[in-house]
Design an enzyme around this catalytic site. Sequence first.
Site, PDB file in Angstrom:
ATOM      1  N   GLU A  43     -33.497 -46.910  73.886  1.00  4.20           N
ATOM      2  CA  GLU A  43     -31.855 -47.314  73.753  1.00  4.20           C
ATOM      3  C   GLU A  43     -31.391 -46.650  72.768  1.00  4.20           C
ATOM      4  O   GLU A  43     -30.279 -46.860  72.498  1.00  4.20           O
ATOM      5  CB  GLU A  43     -31.550 -48.866  74.192  1.00  4.20           C
ATOM      6  CG  GLU A  43     -32.263 -49.658  72.988  1.00  4.20           C
ATOM      7  CD  GLU A  43     -31.924 -51.042  73.025  1.00  4.20           C
ATOM      8  OE1 GLU A  43     -30.672 -51.370  73.224  1.00  4.20           O
ATOM      9  OE2 GLU A  43     -32.492 -51.914  73.370  1.00  4.20           O
ATOM     10  N   CYS A  63     -34.297 -53.175  75.818  1.00  4.58           N
ATOM     11  CA  CYS A  63     -35.633 -53.476  75.203  1.00  4.58           C
ATOM     12  C   CYS A  63     -36.805 -53.225  76.201  1.00  4.58           C
ATOM     13  O   CYS A  63     -37.766 -53.043  75.997  1.00  4.58           O
ATOM     14  CB  CYS A  63     -35.735 -54.503  74.416  1.00  4.58           C
ATOM     15  SG  CYS A  63     -34.765 -54.663  72.921  1.00  4.58           S
ATOM     16  N   SER A 106     -27.424 -64.301  74.649  1.00  6.46           N
ATOM     17  CA  SER A 106     -28.468 -63.702  74.696  1.00  6.46           C
ATOM     18  C   SER A 106     -29.768 -64.315  74.505  1.00  6.46           C
ATOM     19  O   SER A 106     -30.675 -64.152  75.177  1.00  6.46           O
ATOM     20  CB  SER A 106     -28.414 -62.581  73.589  1.00  6.46           C
ATOM     21  OG  SER A 106     -28.761 -63.037  72.217  1.00  6.46           O
ATOM     22  N   HIS A 158     -41.582 -59.816  73.561  1.00 10.37           N
ATOM     23  CA  HIS A 158     -40.682 -58.962  72.625  1.00 10.37           C
ATOM     24  C   HIS A 158     -40.252 -59.845  71.490  1.00 10.37           C
ATOM     25  O   HIS A 158     -39.779 -60.959  71.610  1.00 10.37           O
ATOM     26  CB  HIS A 158     -39.482 -58.636  73.553  1.00 10.37           C
ATOM     27  CG  HIS A 158     -38.308 -57.976  73.014  1.00 10.37           C
ATOM     28  ND1 HIS A 158     -38.260 -56.841  72.303  1.00 10.37           N
ATOM     29  CD2 HIS A 158     -36.938 -58.522  73.057  1.00 10.37           C
ATOM     30  CE1 HIS A 158     -37.079 -56.810  71.739  1.00 10.37           C
ATOM     31  NE2 HIS A 158     -36.314 -57.676  72.244  1.00 10.37           N
ATOM     32  N   LYS A 198     -38.534 -70.050  69.979  1.00  5.63           N
ATOM     33  CA  LYS A 198     -37.725 -70.751  70.747  1.00  5.63           C
ATOM     34  C   LYS A 198     -38.091 -70.660  72.279  1.00  5.63           C
ATOM     35  O   LYS A 198     -37.771 -71.589  72.974  1.00  5.63           O
ATOM     36  CB  LYS A 198     -36.294 -70.379  70.806  1.00  5.63           C
ATOM     37  CG  LYS A 198     -35.418 -70.636  69.297  1.00  5.63           C
ATOM     38  CD  LYS A 198     -34.122 -69.844  69.357  1.00  5.63           C
ATOM     39  CE  LYS A 198     -33.629 -70.411  68.090  1.00  5.63           C
ATOM     40  NZ  LYS A 198     -32.882 -71.542  67.941  1.00  5.63           N
ATOM     41  N   ASN A 204     -36.728 -55.752  64.584  1.00  8.50           N
ATOM     42  CA  ASN A 204     -36.556 -55.177  65.998  1.00  8.50           C
ATOM     43  C   ASN A 204     -36.581 -53.826  66.140  1.00  8.50           C
ATOM     44  O   ASN A 204     -35.852 -53.047  65.961  1.00  8.50           O
ATOM     45  CB  ASN A 204     -35.151 -56.083  66.362  1.00  8.50           C
ATOM     46  CG  ASN A 204     -35.302 -55.938  67.906  1.00  8.50           C
ATOM     47  OD1 ASN A 204     -36.070 -55.331  68.606  1.00  8.50           O
ATOM     48  ND2 ASN A 204     -34.237 -56.303  68.730  1.00  8.50           N
ATOM     49  N   SER A 215     -31.941 -56.584  77.369  1.00  5.69           N
ATOM     50  CA  SER A 215     -30.806 -57.191  77.530  1.00  5.69           C
ATOM     51  C   SER A 215     -30.294 -56.646  78.849  1.00  5.69           C
ATOM     52  O   SER A 215     -30.501 -55.351  79.303  1.00  5.69           O
ATOM     53  CB  SER A 215     -30.097 -57.013  76.549  1.00  5.69           C
ATOM     54  OG  SER A 215     -30.297 -57.837  75.588  1.00  5.69           O
TER      55      SER A 215
HETATM   56  P1  HMG Z   1     -26.237 -66.529  63.421  1.00  4.53           P
HETATM   57  O1  HMG Z   1     -24.768 -66.513  63.451  1.00  4.53           O
HETATM   58  O2  HMG Z   1     -27.098 -65.980  62.292  1.00  4.53           O
HETATM   59  O3  HMG Z   1     -26.676 -67.992  64.113  1.00  4.53           O
HETATM   60  O4  HMG Z   1     -26.831 -65.545  64.609  1.00  4.53           O
HETATM   61  P2  HMG Z   1     -27.060 -69.253  63.493  1.00  4.53           P
HETATM   62  O5  HMG Z   1     -25.850 -69.603  62.647  1.00  4.53           O
HETATM   63  O6  HMG Z   1     -27.262 -70.117  64.764  1.00  4.53           O
HETATM   64  O7  HMG Z   1     -28.269 -69.280  62.557  1.00  4.53           O
HETATM   65  C1  HMG Z   1     -29.658 -68.737  62.890  1.00  4.53           C
HETATM   66  C2  HMG Z   1     -30.710 -69.887  62.493  1.00  4.53           C
HETATM   67  O8  HMG Z   1     -30.710 -69.908  61.262  1.00  4.53           O
HETATM   68  C3  HMG Z   1     -30.283 -71.133  63.098  1.00  4.53           C
HETATM   69  O9  HMG Z   1     -31.644 -71.744  63.417  1.00  4.53           O
HETATM   70  C4  HMG Z   1     -29.705 -72.171  61.747  1.00  4.53           C
HETATM   71  O10 HMG Z   1     -29.855 -73.228  61.896  1.00  4.53           O
HETATM   72  C5  HMG Z   1     -30.536 -71.305  60.833  1.00  4.53           C
HETATM   73  P3  HMG Z   1     -31.873 -72.591  64.751  1.00  4.53           P
HETATM   74  O11 HMG Z   1     -30.741 -73.651  64.772  1.00  4.53           O
HETATM   75  O12 HMG Z   1     -31.456 -71.689  65.979  1.00  4.53           O
HETATM   76  O13 HMG Z   1     -33.189 -72.872  64.977  1.00  4.53           O
HETATM   77  N1  HMG Z   1     -30.080 -71.325  59.430  1.00  4.53           N
HETATM   78  C6  HMG Z   1     -30.779 -71.675  58.403  1.00  4.53           C
HETATM   79  N2  HMG Z   1     -32.174 -71.972  58.104  1.00  4.53           N
HETATM   80  C7  HMG Z   1     -32.408 -71.965  56.932  1.00  4.53           C
HETATM   81  N3  HMG Z   1     -31.736 -72.010  55.774  1.00  4.53           N
HETATM   82  C8  HMG Z   1     -30.436 -71.936  55.989  1.00  4.53           C
HETATM   83  C9  HMG Z   1     -29.996 -71.641  57.115  1.00  4.53           C
HETATM   84  N4  HMG Z   1     -28.598 -71.577  57.658  1.00  4.53           N
HETATM   85  C10 HMG Z   1     -28.687 -71.181  59.001  1.00  4.53           C
HETATM   86  N5  HMG Z   1     -29.652 -71.761  54.854  1.00  4.53           N
HETATM   87  C11 HMG Z   1     -28.167 -64.525  66.368  1.00  4.53           C
HETATM   88  C12 HMG Z   1     -28.321 -65.622  65.301  1.00  4.53           C
HETATM   89  C13 HMG Z   1     -29.618 -64.366  66.991  1.00  4.53           C
HETATM   90  C14 HMG Z   1     -27.224 -64.949  67.540  1.00  4.53           C
HETATM   91  C15 HMG Z   1     -27.828 -63.005  65.820  1.00  4.53           C
HETATM   92  O14 HMG Z   1     -28.892 -62.734  64.571  1.00  4.53           O
HETATM   93  C16 HMG Z   1     -27.777 -62.076  66.627  1.00  4.53           C
HETATM   94  O15 HMG Z   1     -26.484 -61.943  67.243  1.00  4.53           O
HETATM   95  N6  HMG Z   1     -28.830 -61.227  66.828  1.00  4.53           N
HETATM   96  C17 HMG Z   1     -28.672 -60.157  68.010  1.00  4.53           C
HETATM   97  C18 HMG Z   1     -28.966 -60.417  69.471  1.00  4.53           C
HETATM   98  C19 HMG Z   1     -30.653 -61.098  69.661  1.00  4.53           C
HETATM   99  O16 HMG Z   1     -31.398 -60.548  68.745  1.00  4.53           O
HETATM  100  N7  HMG Z   1     -30.639 -61.821  70.535  1.00  4.53           N
HETATM  101  C20 HMG Z   1     -32.005 -62.425  70.854  1.00  4.53           C
HETATM  102  C21 HMG Z   1     -32.215 -62.497  72.142  1.00  4.53           C
HETATM  103  S1  HMG Z   1     -31.637 -60.954  73.113  1.00  4.53           S
HETATM  104  C22 HMG Z   1     -32.793 -59.749  73.215  1.00  4.53           C
HETATM  105  O17 HMG Z   1     -34.122 -60.090  72.431  1.00  4.53           O
HETATM  106  C23 HMG Z   1     -32.629 -58.260  73.447  1.00  4.53           C
HETATM  107  C24 HMG Z   1     -32.532 -57.399  72.165  1.00  4.53           C
HETATM  108  O18 HMG Z   1     -33.579 -57.116  71.611  1.00  4.53           O
HETATM  109  C25 HMG Z   1     -31.723 -56.020  72.614  1.00  4.53           C
HETATM  110  C26 HMG Z   1     -32.241 -55.264  73.827  1.00  4.53           C
HETATM  111  O19 HMG Z   1     -32.675 -55.771  74.664  1.00  4.53           O
HETATM  112  O20 HMG Z   1     -32.053 -54.190  73.768  1.00  4.53           O
HETATM  113  C27 HMG Z   1     -31.390 -57.997  71.211  1.00  4.53           C
END
Ligand code: HMG
Length: 368
Positions: free
Chosen positions: A89, A121, A212, A246, A255, A291, A321
């Site tokens: 991609e 992906c 996502s 993946h 998760k 990733n 995605s």
């Molecule tokens: P975010 O804003 O960092 O989310 O975005 P958050 O605030 O929910 O924090 C993430 C985790 O960190 C949470 O854990 C928090 O509690 C924890 P959870 O509740 O989920 O278990 N946290 C802490 N832990 C320890 N100490 C701390 C602390 N603070 C917070 N101090 C998000 C996270 C995944 C949304 C972001 O990284 C993102 O947008 N990533 C890109 C999208 C993605 O990877 N999606 C995955 C599924 S889609 C996919 O796999 C396809 C892809 O590869 C693309 C393709 O297909 O081409 C992405």
Amino acid sequence: MSATATAVNPTGIASIGLHFPALSLPVEELAELRGQDPDKYRVGLGCEEMSICPPDVSVVELATEAARRALSRWGGSKERIGMIAVGTETAVDMSRPLSAWVADRLGLSGAIRSYEVKHACYGGTLAVRQAAEWRLSGAARDQAALVVAADVAMYEEGDPGEPTQGAGGVAMVIDEPRIARIDPVSYPWSEPQFDFWRPVGENYPRVDGPLSLDCYKRAAENCFKAMIGQRDPEVVLRELAAICFHVPFPKMVRKAFYRVGEFLDLNAERIDGFFQEKIYPTMMWNRLCGNAYTASLWISVARALKGLAAGERVAAFSYGSGFGAELMMLEAGPDAAAGAWEQDVETDFRDRERIDARGYSELRESRS
Ligand code: HMG
């Protein structure tokens, strides 16, 4: 057999090559730069280090070097390559496929079907499936396919996805199943969604993060449900030597597997037991490269196959995605135990340079 009849070829992965770029950034450095608690990245997302391309390296070099390594280990003659399919991609052109760059640099031309596959992906897995089904159909006759999955994952500076960035390439020759036999039957699931997408002309993806995560979990649940069918989930999972996913970031996999386990009525202790034994170890290389989109699942599969005895089975869940997903089943062949491709990972990770927050900022500045 008549002259026009086709024979079904034994089909699977005959050779593997991997390649990672020459720079890496520990997530602690990014956390400092963005004013975040490093544990949010390390514990919250499960990330450690991300592979970064130096300015003169693109997806073309990643794909080509991975392919060169896979071909050099294969032992077959280049004249037997009848298909080059590249999943990516990080396309460098809207028309000319990445496979043309790879073929050009490796001197592959002639009676070859050469093309690029896009589905986020999931593109690399589609390329593997097409190559395997081409051989299984008999249409390949005795030809082999070169399949490559390669990507450079970059998000906008400060985007929540930035700590999950990475880069890498995996190439496989699909031929005799020396490393792994590919089951003809697989378990796909797709739904049209806007969870992660990159409109034409834009440099970075747009992401609906929470959506996502939901899409990925729903896809995993449906694919595993189809694979297990009416059988006892405990028995099916226990019989697998490894379960690969993946890996957008390692916590996502945890998760998703929890969602699968709960659906299968396993208690938290059993889910955790399966995760620690059969899933977590497969992400060892992913944790160090981030990733790599299309390559991510296949980096995990390469890690899982290394050291397996012939006959041991591996599940491989692909997610892209948009969204499309597929669960494939593999069975280790006689060359899995030696795990020759591990030396690619050892060499690239050993030789790469770790940059700090300042080096990363300068690199991004020079790119923009
Ligand atoms: P975010 O804003 O960092 O989310 O975005 P958050 O605030 O929910 O924090 C993430 C985790 O960190 C949470 O854990 C928090 O509690 C924890 P959870 O509740 O989920 O278990 N946290 C802490 N832990 C320890 N100490 C701390 C602390 N603070 C917070 N101090 C998000 C996270 C995944 C949304 C972001 O990284 C993102 O947008 N990533 C890109 C999208 C993605 O990877 N999606 C995955 C599924 S889609 C996919 O796999 C396809 C892809 O590869 C693309 C393709 O297909 O081409 C992405």
